[in-house]
Design a protein around this motif. Structure first.
Motif, short mmCIF file in Angstrom:
data_model
loop_
_atom_site.label_atom_id
_atom_site.label_comp_id
_atom_site.label_asym_id
_atom_site.label_seq_id
_atom_site.Cartn_x
_atom_site.Cartn_y
_atom_site.Cartn_z
N PHE A 140 0.83 -1.20 0.00
CA PHE A 140 0.00 0.00 0.00
C PHE A 140 0.86 1.25 0.00
N LEU A 141 1.90 1.28 0.81
CA LEU A 141 2.79 2.43 0.87
C LEU A 141 3.65 2.51 -0.38
N TRP A 142 4.07 1.38 -0.90
CA TRP A 142 4.91 1.33 -2.09
C TRP A 142 4.19 1.94 -3.29
N ARG A 143 2.88 1.80 -3.38
CA ARG A 143 2.12 2.37 -4.49
C ARG A 143 2.35 3.88 -4.60
N PHE A 144 2.46 4.55 -3.46
CA PHE A 144 2.71 5.99 -3.47
C PHE A 144 4.19 6.31 -3.73
N HIS A 145 5.05 5.48 -3.18
CA HIS A 145 6.49 5.71 -3.33
C HIS A 145 6.97 5.45 -4.74
N GLN A 146 6.16 4.77 -5.54
CA GLN A 146 6.53 4.48 -6.92
C GLN A 146 6.75 5.75 -7.73
N VAL A 147 6.06 6.84 -7.36
CA VAL A 147 6.24 8.10 -8.07
C VAL A 147 7.70 8.52 -8.02
N HIS A 148 8.31 8.41 -6.85
CA HIS A 148 9.72 8.78 -6.71
C HIS A 148 10.62 7.84 -7.50
N HIS A 149 10.27 6.58 -7.53
CA HIS A 149 11.11 5.59 -8.19
C HIS A 149 10.84 5.48 -9.69
N SER A 150 9.97 6.32 -10.20
CA SER A 150 9.74 6.32 -11.65
C SER A 150 10.78 7.18 -12.37
N VAL A 151 11.67 7.80 -11.62
CA VAL A 151 12.74 8.62 -12.21
C VAL A 151 13.61 7.73 -13.11
N LYS A 152 13.84 8.19 -14.33
CA LYS A 152 14.63 7.41 -15.30
C LYS A 152 16.03 7.96 -15.50
N GLU A 153 16.23 9.24 -15.17
CA GLU A 153 17.55 9.85 -15.21
C GLU A 153 17.71 10.67 -13.95
N MET A 154 18.79 10.39 -13.23
CA MET A 154 18.98 11.04 -11.93
C MET A 154 19.48 12.47 -12.10
N GLY A 155 18.95 13.35 -11.26
CA GLY A 155 19.37 14.74 -11.21
C GLY A 155 18.91 15.33 -9.89
N HIS A 224 23.26 5.88 -3.49
CA HIS A 224 21.83 6.09 -3.69
C HIS A 224 21.37 5.71 -5.10
N LEU A 225 22.30 5.74 -6.06
CA LEU A 225 21.92 5.33 -7.41
C LEU A 225 21.38 3.91 -7.39
N TYR A 226 22.00 3.04 -6.61
CA TYR A 226 21.56 1.64 -6.57
C TYR A 226 20.27 1.46 -5.79
N HIS A 227 19.89 2.47 -5.02
CA HIS A 227 18.57 2.44 -4.40
C HIS A 227 17.50 2.57 -5.49
N HIS A 228 17.83 3.26 -6.58
CA HIS A 228 16.89 3.49 -7.68
C HIS A 228 17.04 2.46 -8.80
N SER A 229 17.85 1.45 -8.59
CA SER A 229 18.09 0.46 -9.63
C SER A 229 16.83 -0.31 -10.00
N TYR A 230 16.65 -0.55 -11.29
CA TYR A 230 15.52 -1.33 -11.79
C TYR A 230 15.61 -2.77 -11.30
N ILE A 231 16.83 -3.28 -11.27
CA ILE A 231 17.06 -4.67 -10.85
C ILE A 231 17.65 -4.69 -9.45
N LEU A 232 16.98 -5.36 -8.54
CA LEU A 232 17.44 -5.45 -7.15
C LEU A 232 17.99 -6.85 -6.87
N PRO A 233 18.82 -6.98 -5.85
CA PRO A 233 19.31 -8.32 -5.48
C PRO A 233 18.14 -9.25 -5.19
#
Length: 291
Positions: A140-155, A224-233
């Motif tokens: 339920f919480l992840w659904r909202f946090h997905q907005v932040h993780h939709s970033v495709k290029e970090m800045g 932090h870049l790896y926090h945003h990685s598409y592929i996780l361990p």
């Protein structure tokens, strides 16, 4: 009921007036978070331009303007809207005997200012780290946090690209942390707040910093870049949850930095379903996910 209406009105108007005075430079510089945010943003953006980590990435990267709008929306516009509600809750809790000092377990008001700031910084950062873990762990919480993780290029501006509901999740726990610390912020707490903004901007910036041995204490762009990685361990719901400090991840075993090349895919599986515009993202999270 009149008291609650007045509390709401005073909170809303008070925050609105303070924000406007900040824009006009009519507040002390150390409380002027409006221009402070702009100055920090320009400095970190300048570092991105001068020392880009991923050199193929444009200065005006993907979603640059959207993220820029999110910065001001989350930091100021939403704060104005929600401030009245917080005042009502404060009054409601006060009426049942719960005050800012009622849960205090540490009275550090007479400690040296440097120790007040240090403890304030550490406690609040741990509370944010813990909240961040919850945002990833529970669907339920992840659904909202997905907005932040939709970033495709970090800045730098990606730091404050997040769903407005995250303000709702973070605020109570941050307030609880302040209550534990005697119910007040140190007089020079602005140092902590500006430092947190700067660290957060750097963590999302297109620059390569690790801070050497201090990487085990402070969060950094590589980590932090790896926090945003598409592929996780395998078996992980997230890694590197640190906000300003990385030490929590090392202490609790959620650290993960396999390499430092910087050219990894960002996002999460299924991120193509997230609306691309602000208004679509504004209500995202409330909709029932497709199975």
């Amino acid at each position: 009921m009149q008291d609650y209406f007045e509390a709401f009105t005073n909170g809303f108007l008070g925050t609105t007036q303070w924000t406007w005075k900040s824009i006009l430079f009519e507040v002390p510089w150390y409380t002027n978070y409006f221009w402070g945010l702009i100055v920090i943003s320009l400095l970190v953006w300048g570092l991105e331009i001068l020392f880009p980590w991923r050199k193929e990435q444009s200065i005006f990267r993907k979603d640059f303007w959207l993220d820029g709008f999110y910065m001001f929306f989350n930091f100021f516009i939403f704060a104005i809207v929600i401030s009245g509600i917080y005042k009502v809750l404060e009054l409601l809790l006060g009426n049942i005997g719960v005050t800012a000092k009622s849960l205090a377990i540490i009275d550090f008001s007479n400690w040296p200012i440097w120790s007040q700031l240090l403890i304030f910084f550490i406690i609040l950062d741990f509370v944010q780290w813990f909240t961040h873990v919850l945002l990833h762990k529970f669907p339920f919480l992840w659904r909202f946090h997905q907005v932040h993780h939709s970033v495709k290029e970090m800045g730098f501006a990606a730091h404050l690209r997040y769903h407005w509901m995250e303000n709702i999740f973070y605020k109570p726990l941050k307030t609880f942390g302040v209550m534990i610390l005697g119910g007040f912020e140190p007089e020079q707490a602005y140092i902590v707040h500006f430092a947190a903004i700067a660290i957060g901007h750097l963590n999302h910036a297109n620059i390569k910093l690790t801070y050497g041995p201090l990487r085990y204490v402070f969060n950094n762009p590589v980590m932090h870049l790896y926090h945003h990685s598409y592929i996780l361990p395998k078996g992980k719901f997230g890694v590197n949850f640190g906000i300003s400090l990385s030490l929590w991840d090392y202490l609790f075993g959620t650290n993960y930095i396999p390499e430092s090349g910087g050219k990894i895919r960002l996002g999460y599986p299924g991120d193509e379903a997230l609306p691309k515009n602000f208004w679509g993202q504004l209500v995202y999270g409330f909709k029932k996910p497709k199975l």
